[in-house]
Design a protein around this motif. Structure first.
Motif, short mmCIF file in Angstrom:
data_model
loop_
_atom_site.label_atom_id
_atom_site.label_comp_id
_atom_site.label_asym_id
_atom_site.label_seq_id
_atom_site.Cartn_x
_atom_site.Cartn_y
_atom_site.Cartn_z
N VAL A 150 68.74 20.26 46.56
CA VAL A 150 68.75 19.17 47.66
C VAL A 150 67.25 19.18 48.43
CG1 VAL A 150 69.76 18.31 49.81
CG2 VAL A 150 71.12 19.12 48.01
N SER A 151 66.87 20.60 48.70
CA SER A 151 65.52 20.42 49.30
C SER A 151 64.22 19.76 48.57
CB SER A 151 65.22 21.87 49.62
OG SER A 151 64.47 22.11 50.80
N ILE A 152 64.41 20.07 47.07
CA ILE A 152 63.17 19.43 46.42
C ILE A 152 63.28 18.05 46.26
CG2 ILE A 152 62.33 19.52 44.07
CD1 ILE A 152 63.30 22.50 43.84
N GLY A 153 64.72 17.54 46.08
CA GLY A 153 64.89 16.07 45.97
C GLY A 153 64.53 15.25 47.17
N SER A 154 64.92 15.95 48.42
CA SER A 154 64.66 15.39 49.47
C SER A 154 63.16 15.13 49.90
CB SER A 154 65.22 16.23 50.55
OG SER A 154 66.58 16.46 50.85
N PHE A 155 62.29 15.97 49.41
CA PHE A 155 60.99 16.02 49.67
C PHE A 155 60.11 14.99 48.62
CE2 PHE A 155 61.81 19.35 52.49
CZ PHE A 155 61.10 18.93 53.57
N LEU A 156 60.65 14.75 47.58
CA LEU A 156 60.08 14.17 46.34
C LEU A 156 59.12 12.95 46.47
CD1 LEU A 156 62.24 14.54 43.27
CD2 LEU A 156 59.93 15.58 43.69
N PRO B 143 67.30 22.59 53.41
CA PRO B 143 66.17 21.51 53.68
C PRO B 143 65.75 21.43 54.93
CG PRO B 143 68.14 20.55 52.47
CD PRO B 143 68.56 22.11 52.75
N LEU B 144 66.40 21.72 55.87
CA LEU B 144 66.18 21.75 57.55
C LEU B 144 64.92 22.79 57.41
CD1 LEU B 144 66.98 20.17 60.14
CD2 LEU B 144 68.43 22.13 60.35
N PHE B 145 65.20 23.88 56.98
CA PHE B 145 64.03 24.89 57.08
C PHE B 145 62.69 24.53 56.26
CE2 PHE B 145 67.59 27.72 58.48
CZ PHE B 145 66.79 28.53 59.62
N GLN B 146 62.90 23.83 55.32
CA GLN B 146 61.84 23.57 54.43
C GLN B 146 60.98 22.24 55.22
OE1 GLN B 146 62.09 22.75 50.22
NE2 GLN B 146 60.01 21.67 50.22
N GLY C 67 53.86 10.85 47.38
CA GLY C 67 53.11 9.89 48.15
C GLY C 67 51.78 10.53 48.58
N GLU C 68 51.58 11.99 48.34
CA GLU C 68 50.63 12.61 48.88
C GLU C 68 49.45 12.11 48.15
OE1 GLU C 68 50.47 15.81 51.23
OE2 GLU C 68 51.66 14.33 52.07
N ILE D 280 53.07 23.73 57.73
CA ILE D 280 52.16 24.36 56.78
C ILE D 280 51.91 23.35 55.55
CG2 ILE D 280 52.52 26.78 57.03
CD1 ILE D 280 54.21 26.84 54.50
N GLY D 281 52.63 22.14 55.46
CA GLY D 281 52.32 21.12 54.76
C GLY D 281 53.43 20.98 53.75
N ILE D 282 53.64 19.76 52.95
CA ILE D 282 54.85 19.64 51.86
C ILE D 282 54.57 20.76 50.80
CG2 ILE D 282 55.74 18.22 50.26
CD1 ILE D 282 55.37 15.92 51.98
N GLN D 283 53.46 21.04 50.40
CA GLN D 283 53.18 21.52 48.89
C GLN D 283 53.49 23.13 48.88
OE1 GLN D 283 49.29 20.83 47.33
NE2 GLN D 283 50.06 21.29 45.33
N ALA D 284 53.00 23.54 50.15
CA ALA D 284 53.22 25.07 50.54
C ALA D 284 54.80 25.23 50.82
CB ALA D 284 52.19 25.62 51.64
N SER D 285 55.33 24.51 51.57
CA SER D 285 56.83 24.60 51.78
C SER D 285 57.74 24.60 50.64
CB SER D 285 57.38 23.31 52.61
OG SER D 285 57.60 22.33 51.88
#
Length: 384
Positions: free
Chosen positions: A217-223, A341-344, A228-229, A351-356
């Motif tokens: 879910v975390s990965i899908g939520s940030f896709l 996902p909340l922690f990510q 868009g980066e 620290i930014g999306i990529q490092a998360s």
């Protein structure tokens, strides 16, 4: 249907983030409320299913989910983020009852040794919903909203009214279908005493479900935001949303393949292999840019394919009359989709999306352990 609805959250997050000007942490409250319902509703759902049976449980779940979809209409009219979150909670409560009813039902409708294969096949149709949903959401929600951010909350009304209608039709169909009543047979089997909590492989499996759902879910939520980066793909929201179909489509393809593979190879070994592959792809995503990072993260969906049904079926192996309780415990663990996902989101803000994406790496490491070691059935000697 429940795959379709769950995946639509990945469209709602960037959409409502823009509408209500939210931080990543605030936007992840969407997943927190949705998957938090699993934590609050799973155990009561297990008791409900035990009393009314699997088929009626499915019908009740579909009706409650439809009520949640209807709640999106007033939420959009009121332009209220809290009302959106409440509607999501009701919707997810219905989905939780569906999960608690349908997953163990599929597992016990045949030989125990092929339960993983059978559940993987049915979950492949869940993935069909998650593959179609991004196109549906991108067109009806993101593209229809356009650049009129002030009024774009209302773009969710029509899609969720359609979903409510479809869920009610499904509820009517399941109410009239004549399905095998496995509930009575399960009660008549000769069983061990005690409770599901005494089975160590179930408890470890619940942790596995927690970290798996959290990671997926975390990965899908940030896709959408990740694609868009500028250093990744620089895609607009509506275009990025369509790429989510590759992530969930990989899960669908992998489940159809996995259903066949696990007829020949031990489910635990297949699970561990996929978890290690997912870790490798995430590390590539974190250390590269452009198309390599983009396709690495999307390919994680292929690795995810067999994980949920395999962990689920391994965890309820040998539970006998405690299967309903075990199913409730496992669905309780789906709350990982609320927490991780909340922690990510917090990591992404700092620290930014990529490092998360380091957080899902640790989740997959545990899944590899469960596949190789933790899934072996063990019962504590203490009796309840």
């Amino acid at each position: 249907m429940w795959g379709f609805i769950t995946c639509l959250n990945d469209i709602l997050i960037p959409h409502l983030k823009a509408v209500f000007d939210l931080s990543y942490t605030q936007a992840m409250l969407i997943q927190f409320c949705f998957f938090g319902a699993y934590f609050l509703v799973s155990l009561p759902a297990g008791k409900l299913v035990k009393s009314v049976g699997y088929q009626k449980g499915i019908v009740i779940g579909l009706i409650i989910a439809a009520c949640g979809c209807l709640g999106f209409y007033p939420a959009a009219s009121m332009q209220s983020y809290p009302v959106f979150l409440f509607a999501l909670f009701v919707l997810a409560s219905g989905i939780t009852i569906l999960q608690v009813s349908a997953n163990p039902y599929v597992s016990i409708l045949g030989k125990p040794e092929t339960a993983s294969s059978r559940l993987t096949m049915t979950q492949a149709f869940n993935s069909l919903g998650t593959t179609v949903a991004p196109f549906f959401g991108a067109y009806l929600i993101l593209e229809q909203a356009g650049h009129e951010v002030a009024n774009s909350a209302e773009s969710v009304q029509t899609p969720y009214l359609l979903l409510a209608a479809m869920l009610l039709v499904l509820a009517a169909i399941f109410a009239y279908l004549k399905l095998p009543n496995m509930h009575e047979e399960e009660e008549q089997e000769e069983q061990v005493q005690g409770s599901a909590w005494q089975h160590k492989h179930l408890v470890l499996g619940a942790v596995g479900i927690f970290v798996y759902v959290g990671a997926e879910v975390s990965i899908g939520s940030f896709l959408v935001n990740f694609l868009g980066e500028e250093n990744i793909a620089g895609l607009e929201e509506a275009n990025a949303a369509k790429y989510i179909a590759y992530y969930w489509g990989g899960a669908m393809v992998g489940r159809f393949i996995g259903a066949g593979v696990m007829q020949k190879i031990a489910a635990g070994k297949v699970l561990a292999f996929n978890a290690v592959a997912a870790m490798a792809l995430l590390l590539v995503t974190m250390m590269t840019e452009g198309h390599i990072a983009m396709w690495s993260i999307l390919l994680v969906g292929l690795c995810n394919s067999i994980m949920f049904p395999t962990i689920f079926s391994l965890a309820i192996t040998g539970l006998g009359r405690h299967t309903s309780q075990g199913s409730g415990i496992l669905c309780l663990a789906i709350v990982g989709g609320a927490i991780v996902p909340l922690f990510q989101g917090m990591l992404a803000d700092s620290i930014g999306i990529q490092a998360s994406f380091i957080l899902p790496v640790f989740c997959y490491a545990y899944i590899a352990y469960y596949g190789l070691v933790g899934s072996k059935p063990q019962v504590n000697s203490t009796t309840a």
